[in-house]
Design a protein around this motif. Structure first.
Motif, PDB file in Angstrom:
ATOM      1  N   PRO A  30      50.624  17.075  28.335  1.00 35.41           N
ATOM      2  CA  PRO A  30      50.951  16.100  29.386  1.00 35.41           C
ATOM      3  C   PRO A  30      51.131  16.748  30.761  1.00 35.41           C
ATOM      4  N   GLU A  31      51.027  15.921  31.781  1.00 32.25           N
ATOM      5  CA  GLU A  31      51.151  16.390  33.173  1.00 32.25           C
ATOM      6  C   GLU A  31      52.427  17.198  33.438  1.00 32.25           C
ATOM      7  N   PRO A  32      53.604  16.766  32.971  1.00 34.62           N
ATOM      8  CA  PRO A  32      54.799  17.555  33.294  1.00 34.62           C
ATOM      9  C   PRO A  32      54.699  19.006  32.804  1.00 34.62           C
ATOM     10  N   VAL A  33      54.011  19.212  31.686  1.00 36.51           N
ATOM     11  CA  VAL A  33      53.843  20.573  31.157  1.00 36.51           C
ATOM     12  C   VAL A  33      52.827  21.331  32.020  1.00 36.51           C
ATOM     13  N   LEU A  34      51.720  20.648  32.352  1.00 37.60           N
ATOM     14  CA  LEU A  34      50.697  21.295  33.194  1.00 37.60           C
ATOM     15  C   LEU A  34      51.303  21.666  34.550  1.00 37.60           C
ATOM     16  N   ASN A  35      52.083  20.753  35.113  1.00 39.77           N
ATOM     17  CA  ASN A  35      52.670  21.002  36.437  1.00 39.77           C
ATOM     18  C   ASN A  35      53.622  22.185  36.419  1.00 39.77           C
ATOM     19  N   LYS A  36      54.390  22.278  35.348  1.00 39.64           N
ATOM     20  CA  LYS A  36      55.366  23.363  35.250  1.00 39.64           C
ATOM     21  C   LYS A  36      54.648  24.719  35.232  1.00 39.64           C
ATOM     22  N   MET A  37      53.512  24.769  34.558  1.00 45.77           N
ATOM     23  CA  MET A  37      52.772  26.035  34.501  1.00 45.77           C
ATOM     24  C   MET A  37      52.133  26.353  35.861  1.00 45.77           C
ATOM     25  N   LEU A  38      51.603  25.303  36.494  1.00 47.13           N
ATOM     26  CA  LEU A  38      51.002  25.522  37.824  1.00 47.13           C
ATOM     27  C   LEU A  38      52.057  25.955  38.829  1.00 47.13           C
ATOM     28  N   GLU A  39      53.240  25.380  38.694  1.00 48.16           N
ATOM     29  CA  GLU A  39      54.349  25.724  39.597  1.00 48.16           C
ATOM     30  C   GLU A  39      54.623  27.232  39.533  1.00 48.16           C
ATOM     31  N   TYR A  40      54.591  27.773  38.324  1.00 51.72           N
ATOM     32  CA  TYR A  40      54.792  29.223  38.178  1.00 51.72           C
ATOM     33  C   TYR A  40      53.709  29.972  38.963  1.00 51.72           C
ATOM     34  N   TYR A  41      52.448  29.614  38.727  1.00 56.00           N
ATOM     35  CA  TYR A  41      51.360  30.346  39.395  1.00 56.00           C
ATOM     36  C   TYR A  41      51.388  30.151  40.910  1.00 56.00           C
ATOM     37  N   ARG A  42      51.835  28.959  41.334  1.00 58.38           N
ATOM     38  CA  ARG A  42      51.765  28.669  42.768  1.00 58.38           C
ATOM     39  C   ARG A  42      52.981  29.159  43.532  1.00 58.38           C
ATOM     40  N   GLU A  43      54.154  29.127  42.857  1.00 57.49           N
ATOM     41  CA  GLU A  43      55.374  29.307  43.653  1.00 57.49           C
ATOM     42  C   GLU A  43      56.205  30.542  43.343  1.00 57.49           C
ATOM     43  N   TYR A  44      56.129  31.081  42.139  1.00 57.81           N
ATOM     44  CA  TYR A  44      56.976  32.251  41.854  1.00 57.81           C
ATOM     45  C   TYR A  44      56.281  33.217  40.878  1.00 57.81           C
ATOM     46  N   ARG A  45      55.024  33.502  41.226  1.00 56.50           N
ATOM     47  CA  ARG A  45      54.142  34.313  40.368  1.00 56.50           C
ATOM     48  C   ARG A  45      54.591  35.770  40.388  1.00 56.50           C
ATOM     49  N   ALA A  46      55.425  36.123  39.426  1.00 54.86           N
ATOM     50  CA  ALA A  46      55.922  37.511  39.354  1.00 54.86           C
ATOM     51  C   ALA A  46      56.175  37.834  37.896  1.00 54.86           C
TER      52      ALA A  46
END
Ligand SMILES: Cc1ncc(COP(=O)(O)O)c(C=O)c1O
Length: 401
Positions: A30-46
């Protein structure tokens, strides 16, 4: 009751208009899961656990937060959750980490997925462990008295599925755990098909190990979990060691850390674990009992309908209370692969065909060489999905047999 209509809106894959009935193989995301993963790559990729700058700390917190959510899903402590790639890796970790020796007995069952079967055959080949396979009846039911006979004083481990991925039957795991513990054996439960669909409580179940996969519970591929009861962790050797697993290293010694990180060598699947944590939250928000009730109501409809389809042979119990929403069947002389292709072509229905990684069950209980077709339901499936499947099967049966 589930609000299936609103749930379906969360799953972009369904916008194609297909009928997805293969969640036993892997679920949709679902979208909430996809968004959470994208958030990692987009906002705090470390990387996690290493950096002291802000993004690294946010990533570490998100990763550990995911562990806590996965633990909450099965009523474990976060320290009891080892993050692995999938169910198979979790089971392999237990198999290799137990230090099985010649003459140790492992009891398993004929219902198992290969992931919870060939590891034990390998232990027999490698170290001379004895493997005892408990057989089922023709519908997949196991008899507790067979476990009573199979578990002896030399039994180190009982490895059993919580739900069969072919017949949908649910072995009496709680009773098996009690019996095994009374005889001094540990119990590994394969939760690949139970954790996504029902409330699993490791404390109530009493098991020592439970393995499950994120990709079958609305999470991404590449992340899974192994529950190891806290007091056993010192006794189970990690599958891999290396970066992140050590407390101290010298030129001629190393000491492993306490807790789950002793098992998690190298950089993990950070985004995927965060996604699996989001999937656990997503399922708990909807409510595991609600998901189980939805599965049960579709199960009743599928079972009734399949039995009306001319020339269809359904395997496993016919009583909906005795099985999960996983249905394996054959239609007349159709090869399972041909039937699966026909369902896709005729009605856009996606089902699995073959032996579903359970050859011993197909060979010895179902006596089938070419396998079965398997349909399975989950929280985003509707009564209409079931009706499309049933009418496509009836049509194929009438016109092509
Ligand atoms: C009962 C069962 N155990 C284990 C597995 C293996 O899971 P994975 O491929 O995620 O390791 C599956 C996958 O279908 C399964 O259904």
């Amino acid at each position: 009751m589930l609000d299936t209509e609103s749930i379906r809106k969360d799953f972009p894959f369904l916008r194609q208009g297909c009928i997805y009935l293969d969640s036993t193989a892997t679920s949709l995301t679902p979208e909430p899961v996809l968004n959470k993963m994208l958030e990692y790559y987009r906002e705090y990729r470390a990387n996690i656990e290493r950096g002291i700058y802000k993004a690294a700390q946010i990533a570490t917190d998100a990763f550990e937060g995911a562990r806590a959510e996965i633990a909450r899903l099965i009523n474990a402590k976060p320290e009891e959750i080892i993050l692995v790639r999938n169910t198979s890796e979790g089971i392999n970790l237990v198999a290799s980490g137990q230090g099985l020796k010649k003459g140790d007995r492992v009891v398993t069952t004929i219902l198992e997925h290969h992931s919870n079967f060939i590891v034990w055959l390998r232990a027999r080949k490698r170290v001379g462990a004895e493997v005892k396979v408990v057989m089922s009846d023709g519908e997949g039911f196991l008899d507790l008295s067979d476990f009573e006979r199979a578990i002896n004083g030399r039994t180190r481990l009982v490895a059993v599925t919580h739900t069969s991925n072919v017949l949908g039957v649910r072995p009496p795991v709680k009773e098996i755990v009690k019996m095994a513990h009374d005889k001094g054996a540990l119990v590994l439960v394969d939760g690949a098909q139970s954790v996504p669909h029902t409330k699993v409580d490791v404390k109530a179940l009493g098991c020592d190990f439970l393995a499950f996969s994120g990709h079958k519970m609305c999470g991404p591929t590449g992340a899974g979990a192994l529950y190891i009861r806290e007091d056993l962790q010192e006794k189970i050797e990690p599958l891999c060691i290396g970066g992140g697993t050590i407390e101290d290293v010298g030129i001629d010694h190393y000491r492993l850390r306490q807790g789950p990180s002793r098992y998690e060598a190298g950089t993990p699947a950070i985004a995927e674990v965060i996604g699996m944590g989001a999937a656990a939250s997503y399922l708990m928000e909807i409510g595991m009992p609600n998901i189980a009730a939805h599965d049960a109501s579709l199960t009743k409809k599928v079972l009734e309908g399949l039995q009306e389809v001319p020339s269809l042979t359904l395997y496993g119990p016919k009583d909906p209370r005795k099985r999960a929403g996983i249905f394996s069947f054959n239609l007349g002389r159709f090869h399972p692969h041909d039937l699966a292709v026909a369902l896709d072509a005729a009605a856009g229905v996606m089902v699995r065909s073959g032996h579903h990684c359970a050859l011993p069950l197909h060979k010895h209980i179902l006596k089938l060489d070419s396998g079965t077709v398997r349909a399975s339901v989950y929280l985003y499936n509707t009564e209409q999905d079931v009706e499309v499947l049933l009418s496509a099967l009836s049509e194929i049966s009438k016109t092509m047999l």
